[in-house]
Design an enzyme around this catalytic site. Structure first.
Site, PDB file in Angstrom:
ATOM      1  NE  ARG A   1      -0.894  -4.932 -16.809  1.00 19.89           N
ATOM      2  CZ  ARG A   1      -1.029  -6.219 -16.492  1.00 19.89           C
ATOM      3  NH1 ARG A   1      -2.236  -6.749 -16.443  1.00 19.89           N
ATOM      4  NH2 ARG A   1       0.034  -6.956 -16.224  1.00 19.89           N
TER       5      ARG A   1
ATOM      6  CB  CYS B   1       1.239  -3.228 -20.002  1.00 23.54           C
ATOM      7  SG  CYS B   1       1.383  -1.470 -19.603  1.00 23.54           S
TER       8      CYS B   1
ATOM      9  CD  GLU C   1       8.719   0.997 -22.137  1.00 29.09           C
ATOM     10  OE1 GLU C   1       8.028   0.508 -23.052  1.00 29.09           O
ATOM     11  OE2 GLU C   1       8.322   1.910 -21.395  1.00 29.09           O
TER      12      GLU C   1
ATOM     13  CD1 TRP D   1       5.308   6.808 -17.791  1.00 33.55           C
ATOM     14  CD2 TRP D   1       3.277   7.738 -17.789  1.00 33.55           C
ATOM     15  NE1 TRP D   1       4.720   6.508 -16.586  1.00 33.55           N
ATOM     16  CE2 TRP D   1       3.483   7.077 -16.554  1.00 33.55           C
ATOM     17  CE3 TRP D   1       2.072   8.420 -18.017  1.00 33.55           C
ATOM     18  CZ2 TRP D   1       2.515   7.069 -15.560  1.00 33.55           C
ATOM     19  CZ3 TRP D   1       1.115   8.411 -17.012  1.00 33.55           C
ATOM     20  CH2 TRP D   1       1.336   7.738 -15.803  1.00 33.55           C
TER      21      TRP D   1
END
Length: 388
Positions: free
Chosen positions: A85, A82, A260, A255
Site C-alpha cells: 500500500r 495488502c 504470491e 503488481w
C-alpha cells in the site's frame, strides 16, 4: 467486441433484489473525510447539503470524479490484507460508471489489462463500473481475478491446471465454453452479469494476457516443467464501498510479490503443488521432513519466479523489499495521524516470515471505510459453487 458465449442453461444466482439505498451516515462520513484531506474542494457543508438532498429524492447519490478517485485510493490505503500500500496515491482510476452491459464491461476489463501493463511496467489500476442503485443493481464480474487458469478434472481424479478453479471450469464448460488448449495454463473466460440478468461469457484475447515463462538461473532443467504465470493480479470480485455506495464491479491490480506466485499459487498443496517435483529434480531426500526438502524447494521455486520476471522486464517485488516498504507506509500513516489497519496473517509473507521486519510487531485491526469488501455470494460465484 471480444468473443462472447451465451450460457446454455445459466441462471443468475443472486440474492433477492435489495433497495440499495445509500446510508446517510456513511455518506456524510465519507464527504467529510474527502474535504478534510482535500481542502481545495471547498466548503464541506455545501456538498453535504447536495448529497443529502439527492439521497432524499432518489435514495442514493453520485460521487464526483474527484470523490471517486479519492475513495478508490483510500480503499486501497485501508486494505488490511495488502502489503503493497505504500503507493496508494498513485493508483490510476478508470471511471467507467456509464458502462453497464455485460459486453461493455468485458471490453473495459480487457482495456484494463492492456492499460495496466506497458512494456512490462505494471501500474496500479482500478476500473470502476456502475454502482448498485435503488431497484437497479450494478454489473458483476464472477471471476476472482481477470486472469485465472482453468482446472480440468481428469478421469483418475487428478487435475490438469489450477485445482482451485475446477468447479468454475466445470460450470463454464456446462454453459458452452469449449475449453482451452488443454494445458495447465489455459485462461478462463470472463463471466459477467448485468444487474440481475443472465451471465455471459467472454474470451480474454491473447494479446491482453501478459505471461512470463519460468526458468531458473542455475538449473536449466527447471524449464522442462513448462511453467508460466500471468503478470497482472487483477482482483475482480470484490465490492468497492465508498460512502454508503457499493460498486460491485471494480477490478483493481497492483503488481505481484514473488511469493504470491512461487509460495502460494505454485507451491500450495491445494494449488499446483510443485514442491515435491522440484525437490526430486534437486536430488533432495524427500523421505522425511528433517531434511527440510520442502523449504529448499520453496526457495528455489521463488528464485525462479523472481529471476524470470526480472529477465522478462516485468514488474515484480520480493517479500523482503515489500516488507520494508510496508513499514514505510505504516510510518507515513502514523505521521499523518491515521490508523493503518493490517491483518498480520496476510501481511507476513508465506516464506521466511521471521526474516522480514513485518513479522516482529503487532498492527491495528480496525475496519475503515472506504474499503474493498468481499461478499459471501461473490466468493461462491468466483469458485463456481452457486450453480449446479
Amino acid at each position: 467486441m471480444i468473443n462472447s458465449y451465451p450460457p446454455r442453461t445459466a441462471q443468475a444466482p443472486f440474492p433477492p433484489p435489495r433497495e440499495f439505498a445509500a446510508d446517510e451516515g456513511a455518506a456524510e462520513e465519507f464527504i467529510r473525510l474527502f474535504h478534510a484531506e482535500n481542502p481545495s474542494a471547498g466548503p464541506v457543508e455545501h456538498r453535504l447539503r447536495e448529497v443529502m438532498s439527492e439521497i432524499s429524492m432518489t435514495g442514493t447519490y453520485t460521487h464526483t470524479s474527484e470523490e471517486l478517485t479519492f475513495g478508490a485510493r483510500v480503499a486501497w490505503r485501508n486494505s488490511a490484507r495488502c502489503i503493497g500500500r505504500l503507493y496508494w496515491r498513485s493508483m490510476r482510476v478508470r471511471d467507467r460508471r456509464h458502462v453497464e452491459t455485460a459486453e461493455q464491461v468485458a471490453d473495459e476489463c480487457v482495456g484494463h489489462l492492456r492499460e495496466a501493463e506497458q512494456s512490462g511496467r505494471i501500474r496500479p489500476t482500478i476500473t470502476v463500473f456502475a454502482p448498485d442503485r435503488p431497484g437497479r443493481p450494478g454489473p458483476k464480474i464472477w471471476n476472482e481475478q481477470l486472469i485465472r487458469y482453468a482446472g480440468y478434472r481428469e478421469a483418475d481424479g487428478s487435475v490438469l491446471g489450477d485445482p482451485r478453479y475446477v468447479d468454475f471450469t466445470e460450470m463454464v464448460r456446462r454453459w458452452g465454453w469449449r475449453g482451452g488448449a488443454g494445458t495447465p495454463f489455459d485462461v478462463l473466460p470472463l463471466v459477467i452479469s448485468a444487474g440481475q440478468g443472465t451471465p455471459k461469457m467472454f474470451e480474454v484475447p491473447e494479446d491482453a494476457v501478459v505471461e512470463v515463462d519460468l526458468v531458473h538461473p542455475s538449473y536449466p532443467w527447471f524449464a522442462e516443467f513448462g511453467l508460466r504465470w500471468h503478470a497482472i493480479p487483477a482482483i475482480s470480485n470484490m465490492c468497492l464501498e465508498i460512502g454508503g455506495i457499493c460498486y460491485p464491479a471494480a477490478p483493481f491490480n497492483g503488481w505481484y510479490m514473488g511469493t504470491e506466485i512461487g509460495a502460494r499459487n505454485l507451491g500450495d498443496a491445494d494449488r499446483y503443488n510443485l514442491l515435491e517435483a522440484v525437490a526430486v529434480r534437486l536430488g533432495l531426500d524427500t523421505g522425511h521432513e528433517r531434511t527440510l526438502w520442502r523449504d529448499h524447494a520453496l526457495v528455489e521455486l521463488n528464485v525462479a519466479v523472481l529471476h524470470s520476471f526480472e529477465a522478462a522486464g516485468v514488474t515484480i517485488s520480493d517479500h523482503h523489499t515489500e516488507s520494508r516498504r510496508f513499514l514505510q507506509h505504516v510510518e507515513r500513516e502514523e505521521k499523518a495521524g491515521r490508523v493503518c489497519p493490517a491483518d498480520w496473517t496476510w501481511i507476513v509473507p508465506p516464506m521466511s516470515g521471521s526474516a522480514t521486519p513485518v513479522f516482529h510487531r503487532y498492527y491495528d485491526e480496525a475496519e475503515l471505510s472506504p474499503a474493498f469488501v468481499q461478499h459471501p455470494e461473490a466468493v461462491e460465484r468466483g469458485l463456481g459453487r452457486l450453480v449446479n
